[in-house]
Structure formats: structure tokens, C-alpha cells
Design an enzyme around this catalytic site. Structure first.
Site, PDB file in Angstrom:
ATOM      1  N   SER A   1      14.336  37.039 -20.817  1.00 51.43           N
ATOM      2  CA  SER A   1      13.797  36.474 -19.073  1.00 51.43           C
ATOM      3  C   SER A   1      14.519  36.318 -18.010  1.00 51.43           C
ATOM      4  O   SER A   1      15.440  35.869 -18.578  1.00 51.43           O
ATOM      5  CB  SER A   1      12.742  35.599 -19.665  1.00 51.43           C
ATOM      6  OG  SER A   1      11.902  34.835 -18.079  1.00 51.43           O
TER       7      SER A   1
ATOM      8  N   TYR B   1      11.659  40.044 -12.824  1.00 53.51           N
ATOM      9  CA  TYR B   1      10.659  39.135 -12.243  1.00 53.51           C
ATOM     10  C   TYR B   1      11.686  39.407 -10.234  1.00 53.51           C
ATOM     11  O   TYR B   1      12.303  38.862 -10.268  1.00 53.51           O
ATOM     12  CB  TYR B   1      10.497  37.988 -11.650  1.00 53.51           C
ATOM     13  CG  TYR B   1       9.568  36.963 -13.777  1.00 53.51           C
ATOM     14  CD1 TYR B   1       8.575  37.282 -13.320  1.00 53.51           C
ATOM     15  CD2 TYR B   1      10.126  36.026 -14.111  1.00 53.51           C
ATOM     16  CE1 TYR B   1       7.601  36.452 -14.336  1.00 53.51           C
ATOM     17  CE2 TYR B   1       8.730  35.630 -14.993  1.00 53.51           C
ATOM     18  CZ  TYR B   1       7.687  36.571 -15.587  1.00 53.51           C
ATOM     19  OH  TYR B   1       6.484  35.530 -16.126  1.00 53.51           O
TER      20      TYR B   1
ATOM     21  N   THR C   1       7.583  42.555 -14.941  1.00 50.21           N
ATOM     22  CA  THR C   1       6.663  41.873 -14.983  1.00 50.21           C
ATOM     23  C   THR C   1       5.804  41.826 -14.139  1.00 50.21           C
ATOM     24  O   THR C   1       6.153  41.299 -12.799  1.00 50.21           O
ATOM     25  CB  THR C   1       6.721  40.599 -15.479  1.00 50.21           C
ATOM     26  OG1 THR C   1       7.379  40.382 -16.990  1.00 50.21           O
ATOM     27  CG2 THR C   1       5.690  39.845 -16.363  1.00 50.21           C
TER      28      THR C   1
ATOM     29  N   LYS D   1       5.283  45.243 -17.585  1.00 50.27           N
ATOM     30  CA  LYS D   1       4.722  44.571 -18.249  1.00 50.27           C
ATOM     31  C   LYS D   1       3.560  43.860 -17.732  1.00 50.27           C
ATOM     32  O   LYS D   1       3.550  43.201 -16.647  1.00 50.27           O
ATOM     33  CB  LYS D   1       5.691  43.931 -18.527  1.00 50.27           C
ATOM     34  CG  LYS D   1       4.789  42.437 -20.130  1.00 50.27           C
ATOM     35  CD  LYS D   1       6.379  42.007 -20.578  1.00 50.27           C
ATOM     36  CE  LYS D   1       5.574  41.137 -21.455  1.00 50.27           C
ATOM     37  NZ  LYS D   1       4.580  39.458 -20.731  1.00 50.27           N
TER      38      LYS D   1
ATOM     39  N   HIS E   1      -0.114  38.814 -20.772  1.00 48.72           N
ATOM     40  CA  HIS E   1       0.903  37.398 -20.779  1.00 48.72           C
ATOM     41  C   HIS E   1       0.751  36.775 -22.204  1.00 48.72           C
ATOM     42  O   HIS E   1       1.153  35.121 -21.587  1.00 48.72           O
ATOM     43  CB  HIS E   1       0.934  36.657 -19.211  1.00 48.72           C
ATOM     44  CG  HIS E   1       2.088  36.449 -18.696  1.00 48.72           C
ATOM     45  ND1 HIS E   1       3.505  37.639 -18.683  1.00 48.72           N
ATOM     46  CD2 HIS E   1       3.001  35.311 -19.032  1.00 48.72           C
ATOM     47  CE1 HIS E   1       3.721  36.452 -18.266  1.00 48.72           C
ATOM     48  NE2 HIS E   1       4.134  35.312 -18.251  1.00 48.72           N
TER      49      HIS E   1
END
Length: 373
Positions: free
Chosen positions: A118, A141, A167, A241, A265
Site C-alpha cells: 500500500s 493513491y 485504487t 482497484k 474495499h
């Protein structure tokens, strides 16, 4: 802030299946941290739906099929994977274990498993890459400034991450009601290590009558132009995603996205959204049989993996279970969890009469409600 119990150095004897890690995680995670990890958004209706859809599906086994040459290997984004179970990107895994994502990466490498780091990891992507196996992906992100987004991409490329997972379903990030009620706050020592060198961008100053949501938080949310820009800036395969709608899937494919992850999520984005598994078949129909689709949200067993593959996924990502295993036994727990999931999938395949992943299709699902007289 409550503290965790130290992780074990051996697998507890009571772990008999993958989901057992969830059952005992509360003995190792402080109550407020467990609430943060386990909780969903709002009233948790989508969180519950993710599990209910899996429970409602039935596997339709076939007899006398030869599975003597069976295996779980697959091709995905030009790479051969030993099995279709990857670890999903999760933020702040140092909440569960001091080494956090480093131990997650080590556990994935030890079990020949893909791993997605992440942006909001508690360890930098460079130090995690040094401990990870070859099948490492980076979840991105979008940042408020493109130069910071691009720097993250270049760092991931330089560190040997093979796929970029973007995402797009969490422009608004809210703590769950369960976490708030448990008194959870992020400890000062738990930080988004990858963002440490990027100064925070001040939110827009609102005028009277403007919304904190629409003109505030959403002012920095990415749009189609940002995705198009990113696709032109990286040599990595870009996977999006957070897809739940077939029309979004069609547009993303048409724009050159390499694959999609059907995901809500883990019930942590929009409460009331459909279960990921329920949305999957329509998205598969929209993009065609050859386009790479993965699924997350709700996976708790090898049987769940089988049902996801039969419903149209090429592979799955496992979220909360990895954090529970990490809290219980660090890298050893993560590796053991993945071995259990793979073996549970193999047992399910063998008993259903499927020698390879290609044998797992829609015909393997028994739809009770449609066959009643």
C-alpha cells in the site's frame, strides 16, 4: 492507546484452517486496533454482504475426473504465478506487528505468493522490496500534486515492483463507526512511511455555502484525465482497484488499463454498495473472457477462492486475514496462512473434479434458488 500482545514464534496449535486466524486475532490485537482492522464503513451492511454472498453459493462437484496432474498455476500480466492467491494492499500494518509490511512481504515470498504494498504502508516501498519476492506490486493513491504521484511511480519502478495497482474507490476516507466507538486513533509512531517526504497540501478554503464534501475533500479527487496521464507516464502494467459497475469496467479497458480488481474495499468505502462477488459476473461479461480480473473483499477460505474463480475472477486478493496472521505470528503466520489457503483451494478443486484453474467455471456453481420447483 492500547497495546498489542507480542506475536508468537510458532504457529498456535488451534490453527486448523485459514479462518482460524480471524478467530484468535483478538488475543493478539488491542481491542481498538482490532475494531479498526475488522470494521467496515457505516452500518457495515456491505461488510456483511461480502460474506453472505460467498455463503449463499454452492459448488457443484463432478465425479471420476482425473486430477492426477493437477496444479494451481496461472499466467497473469505476462508472469507465471504458482497460485491465484495474492495479498491485498492494506494500510498501516505496523498497527499489527512492529515489522509490519516487511514481515508480510517475507511471508508472501516464502510461500511463492504475490504481494501488493500500500501507498499508506508503515514501511517504505524500498525497504519492503529488499525483503520481498519477485512478484511484488505497488498500490498507488493519487496524490494532490502530480509530481508526488509521479515520484511514487518512479520509486516503485526503481524498486522492482511489477504491477501498479491504482485504487479509485476511496476519495473519501473515513474511520469506521466501529473503530470510533472503540476509541481508535492512529498512534503517533504509525505513519505512512512512503509519504514522509511529501508536504501535505492544504485543503481549499471554503466560502459560505460551500460543502466540506463536494468543494472540500472531493476537490483533490482524481478524474479520468489523471488516469490517462498516469497511463502515459509508466511502463508498468496498470490495474485499477475498486471497480463495481460494468460500464466503468468497459471504459477502463478501452482506455488501456491492463486489468481490474473488483472490490468494495472490504466494505470500507461506500456502505450499501454491492458485494464484490455479486458484482463480478456482470463485469466479466462486460470485459470478455480474456481480460484480467481479480477480486477482493470477503475471502476467508480456499473454498471462497474457488467460488470467486468460478464466478469470473482470474485471481483473488486476501485482505484482513493477512493482518490477523501477521499479528499472531509475524512472517511465519503470513506464510502459514497462504499455505493453508492454497491447500484448501487444492482440496476443493480435487473434490470438485477440477485439475486446473481453467476447469473452474460458471458450470461449477449450483444455483439453488434457480433450480427449485
Amino acid at each position: 492507546m492500547q497495546e498489542n500482545r507480542p506475536p508468537l514464534t510458532a504457529i498456535p496449535a488451534e490453527i486448523r484452517c485459514a479462518q482460524d486466524y480471524e478467530a484468535i486475532a483478538g488475543h493478539f490485537l488491542a481491542a481498538d486496533r482490532l475494531a479498526y482492522i475488522a470494521g467496515g464503513c457505516g452500518q457495515e451492511t456491505t461488510l456483511a454482504a461480502n460474506r453472505a454472498v460467498f455463503a449463499d453459493l454452492r459448488i457443484w462437484p463432478r465425479l471420476l475426473r482425473d486430477v492426477g496432474q493437477g496444479h494451481t498455476a496461472l499466467e497473469l500480466f505476462g508472469r507465471r504465478l504458482a497460485h491465484p492467491i495474492l495479498l491485498a494492499p492494506l494500510a498501516y500494518q505496523t498497527l499489527a506487528h512492529p515489522r509490519g509490511e516487511i514481515d508480510v512481504a517475507r511471508g508472501a515470498a516464502a510461500s511463492d505468493s504475490g504481494f501488493v504494498l500500500s501507498t499508506l504502508a508503515g514501511r517504505t516501498l524500498e525497504e519492503v522490496a529488499a525483503q520481498a519476492g519477485e512478484e511484488r506490486w505497488f498500490q498507488l493513491y493519487f496524490q494532490a500534486e502530480r509530481r508526488h504521484t509521479l515520484d511514487l511511480v518512479r520509486r516503485a519502478e526503481a524498486a522492482g515492483y511489477r504491477v501498479l495497482v491504482v485504487t479509485l474507490d476511496t476519495a473519501i476516507k473515513l474511520p469506521s463507526l466501529r473503530a470510533q466507538r472503540a476509541g481508535f486513533t492512529l498512534p503517533a509512531a504509525v505513519v505512512a512511511a512512503n509519504l514522509a517526504d511529501y508536504p501535505e497540501v492544504a485543503p481549499p478554503v471554503l466560502t459560505r455555502g460551500q460543502s466540506r464534501v463536494f468543494q472540500g475533500v472531493m476537490a483533490q479527487a482524481p478524474g479520468w484525465a489523471d488516469l490517462d496521464w498516469l497511463l502515459g507516464e509508466t511502463r508498468l502494467s496498470v490495474v485499477v482497484k475498486g471497480v463495481l459497475h460494468p460500464e466503468d469496467a468497459r471504459q477502463l479497458k478501452a482506455r488501456g488499463v491492463a486489468g481490474l480488481i473488483v472490490s468494495n474495499h472490504g466494505g470500507r468505502s461506500l456502505d450499501g454498495a454491492p458485494a464484490s462477488l455479486a458484482a463480478l459476473p456482470a463485469i466479466r461479461a462486460a470485459v470478455g473472457d480474456a481480460y484480467p480480473l481479480l477480486l477482493d473483499s470477503g475471502i476467508r477460505s480456499g473454498g471462497d477462492v474457488f467460488k470467486a474463480l468460478a464466478s469470473g475472477a482470474d485471481a483473488v486478493l486476501v485482505g484482513r486475514l493477512q493482518t490477523y496472521a501477521l499479528a499472531v505470528a509475524g512472517a511465519l503466520g503470513v506464510a502459514h496462512l497462504l499455505r493453508l489457503l492454497r491447500e484448501e483451494l487444492e482440496v476443493c478443486m480435487a473434490q470438485a473434479g477440477c485439475a486446473t484453474l481453467a476447469d473452474i467455471g460458471a458450470a461449477m456453481i449450483f444455483k439453488e434458488r434457480e433450480t427449485r420447483c
